[in-house]
Scaffold this motif. Structure first.
Motif, PDB file in Angstrom:
ATOM      1  N   UNK A 192      -0.780  -0.942   8.957  1.00 57.73           N
ATOM      2  CA  UNK A 192      -1.415  -0.737   7.523  1.00 57.73           C
ATOM      3  C   UNK A 192      -2.787  -0.127   7.347  1.00 57.73           C
ATOM      4  N   UNK A 193      -3.617  -0.147   8.546  1.00 55.55           N
ATOM      5  CA  UNK A 193      -4.858   0.603   8.427  1.00 55.55           C
ATOM      6  C   UNK A 193      -4.508   1.984   8.741  1.00 55.55           C
ATOM      7  N   UNK A 194      -3.705   2.382   9.372  1.00 55.97           N
ATOM      8  CA  UNK A 194      -3.327   3.628   9.871  1.00 55.97           C
ATOM      9  C   UNK A 194      -2.572   4.214   8.995  1.00 55.97           C
ATOM     10  N   UNK A 195      -1.703   3.781   7.989  1.00 59.04           N
ATOM     11  CA  UNK A 195      -0.891   4.071   7.024  1.00 59.04           C
ATOM     12  C   UNK A 195      -1.891   4.538   5.917  1.00 59.04           C
ATOM     13  N   UNK A 196      -2.956   3.471   5.521  1.00 59.19           N
ATOM     14  CA  UNK A 196      -3.913   3.566   4.353  1.00 59.19           C
ATOM     15  C   UNK A 196      -4.862   5.039   4.725  1.00 59.19           C
ATOM     16  N   UNK A 197      -5.141   5.017   6.143  1.00 56.15           N
ATOM     17  CA  UNK A 197      -6.140   6.126   6.483  1.00 56.15           C
ATOM     18  C   UNK A 197      -5.240   7.490   6.355  1.00 56.15           C
ATOM     19  N   UNK A 198      -3.842   7.594   6.519  1.00 52.33           N
ATOM     20  CA  UNK A 198      -3.067   8.846   6.434  1.00 52.33           C
ATOM     21  C   UNK A 198      -2.761   9.242   5.204  1.00 52.33           C
ATOM     22  N   UNK A 199      -2.675   8.216   4.000  1.00 57.24           N
ATOM     23  CA  UNK A 199      -2.285   8.322   2.714  1.00 57.24           C
ATOM     24  C   UNK A 199      -2.634   9.641   1.879  1.00 57.24           C
ATOM     25  N   UNK A 200      -3.876   9.817   1.968  1.00 56.91           N
ATOM     26  CA  UNK A 200      -4.436  11.212   1.511  1.00 56.91           C
ATOM     27  C   UNK A 200      -3.921  12.707   2.041  1.00 56.91           C
ATOM     28  N   UNK A 201      -3.551  12.382   3.369  1.00 54.36           N
ATOM     29  CA  UNK A 201      -3.021  13.630   3.723  1.00 54.36           C
ATOM     30  C   UNK A 201      -1.761  13.727   3.480  1.00 54.36           C
ATOM     31  N   UNK A 202      -0.746  12.399   3.537  1.00 56.09           N
ATOM     32  CA  UNK A 202       0.663  12.441   3.062  1.00 56.09           C
ATOM     33  C   UNK A 202       0.636  12.985   1.678  1.00 56.09           C
ATOM     34  N   UNK A 203      -0.185  12.526   0.854  1.00 60.14           N
ATOM     35  CA  UNK A 203       0.067  12.785  -0.542  1.00 60.14           C
ATOM     36  C   UNK A 203      -0.127  14.649  -0.890  1.00 60.14           C
ATOM     37  N   UNK A 216       6.449  12.685   6.776  1.00 61.17           N
ATOM     38  CA  UNK A 216       5.572  11.573   6.226  1.00 61.17           C
ATOM     39  C   UNK A 216       6.265  10.090   6.070  1.00 61.17           C
ATOM     40  N   UNK A 217       7.611  10.160   5.633  1.00 60.54           N
ATOM     41  CA  UNK A 217       8.501   9.188   5.511  1.00 60.54           C
ATOM     42  C   UNK A 217       8.831   8.531   6.731  1.00 60.54           C
ATOM     43  N   UNK A 218       8.560   9.301   8.070  1.00 56.29           N
ATOM     44  CA  UNK A 218       8.658   8.410   9.386  1.00 56.29           C
ATOM     45  C   UNK A 218       7.635   7.554   9.450  1.00 56.29           C
ATOM     46  N   UNK A 219       6.423   7.839   8.900  1.00 52.97           N
ATOM     47  CA  UNK A 219       5.296   6.812   9.046  1.00 52.97           C
ATOM     48  C   UNK A 219       5.484   5.537   8.132  1.00 52.97           C
ATOM     49  N   UNK A 220       6.246   5.952   7.051  1.00 48.85           N
ATOM     50  CA  UNK A 220       6.665   4.819   6.054  1.00 48.85           C
ATOM     51  C   UNK A 220       7.823   3.990   6.578  1.00 48.85           C
ATOM     52  N   UNK A 221       8.466   4.673   7.172  1.00 52.21           N
ATOM     53  CA  UNK A 221       9.709   3.975   7.799  1.00 52.21           C
ATOM     54  C   UNK A 221       9.309   2.879   8.873  1.00 52.21           C
ATOM     55  N   UNK A 222       8.534   3.433   9.621  1.00 51.27           N
ATOM     56  CA  UNK A 222       7.718   2.557  10.849  1.00 51.27           C
ATOM     57  C   UNK A 222       7.169   1.328  10.260  1.00 51.27           C
TER      58      UNK A 222
END
Length: 305
Positions: A192-203, A216-222
């Motif tokens: 959860x922490x790493x998804x949150x830290x990457x969300x700005x870049x994902x967006x 991007x969706x690979x991260x959300x898939x995991x």
């Protein structure tokens, strides 16, 4: 992430190098402009002295992009490390990962880390390749160690200098690999922490290309897998089922998801498809590891940081 060198010193070296190339570029442009002005003034009768200020300003401004182009694009392509890097990338593209390629990348990574100011770009590339390779072998400790060798701050500064698709993809890939590693360990909190830290870049990079969207969706898939939201994970993955370029990854990940759902027969069908598509022994080994990966019925809840 781990950082093994002092950035202020490295940045100072880079600034000095660019300044040296700017001075050389300025001298060349000013000299060329002077010769042209001499010839044109002799031809037209216009005073040569009146053009000095223009030549200085024109040369100074023109030398800036030229210095950056030479430093970031030309020099890396003519040095020995670039040739070695291209040869390794070509091997991976043609044959996939192998023990020989991994050993060579390990040696090159260690060499590049001895001179970070000169070889930071190659260091980051080798570290990411090795992270991916060790992850496919389920050696997560080694994968985490190699990911820690990436200098993320340098990557951001490199992107500010030359904002290319390949550099954008590298920045994106770092965040995806970090999420994957946390999820593979079953660490919900860290995922959860790493998804949150990457969300700005994902967006920022969403909809740049289908491949970028897939990363991007690979991260959300995991993240969905580690939270046991399997139906949502499959719906997310199925968006890419018709993309030939990522078909292998689609089959493999869908097999992983179905396996966790307890649908072994369906999972085997997708693992078989991935195995048939595998372009080399390394990918076939990856399929076998995932097929035989013991999945616990309950996701491990860890406080690992």
């Amino acid at each position: 992430m781990k950082n093994d060198f002092q950035k202020p010193k490295d940045n100072l070296i880079i600034i000095r190098a660019i300044a040296a190339w700017w001075l050389l570029s300025f001298s060349i442009i000013f000299s060329a402009a002077t010769v042209i002005d001499l010839l044109s003034s002799a031809w037209s009768g216009v005073s040569f002295g009146k053009m000095i200020l223009f030549r200085v300003v024109f040369s100074a401004v023109s030398a800036v992009p030229l210095a950056f182009i030479v430093y970031f694009l030309v020099i890396p392509r003519v040095n020995r490390q670039f040739r070695i890097f291209r040869r390794i990338v070509s091997k991976i593209s043609d044959e996939g990962y192998s023990d020989t390629v991994i050993k060579e990348m390990e040696a090159q990574l260690q060499f590049c880390m001895t001179m970070p100011a000169s070889y930071a770009t190659y260091r980051n590339q080798y570290a990411m390749f090795l992270t991916e390779a060790y992850m496919s072998l389920h050696d997560y400790d080694m994968a985490e160690e190699k990911l820690g060798c990436v200098d993320y701050e340098f990557m951001k500064s490199e992107l500010r200098g030359t904002n290319t698709i390949s550099l954008q993809r590298n920045i994106l890939l770092i965040h995806v690999l970090r999420v994957q590693l946390a999820a593979e360990r079953g660490d919900i909190r860290l995922t959860e922490e790493r998804v949150a830290s990457g969300e700005k870049v994902f967006s920022l990079y969403r909809n740049k290309s289908e491949m970028m969207n897939y990363l991007i969706d690979t991260a959300y898939f995991e993240s969905l897998l580690v939270h046991e939201q399997y139906e949502n994970a499959i719906r997310l993955l199925d968006k890419y089922k018709d993309n030939e370029e990522i078909r292998f990854g689609y089959y493999l990940d869908k097999g992983r998801c179905l396996m966790r759902m307890g649908r072994r027969d369906q999972a085997d069908e997708f693992f078989d498809k991935a195995y048939d598509m595998a372009a080399n022994d390394w990918r076939r080994q990856t399929v076998d590891l995932e097929r035989n990966n013991p999945i616990s019925s309950k996701t491990k809840k860890s406080t690992h940081r």
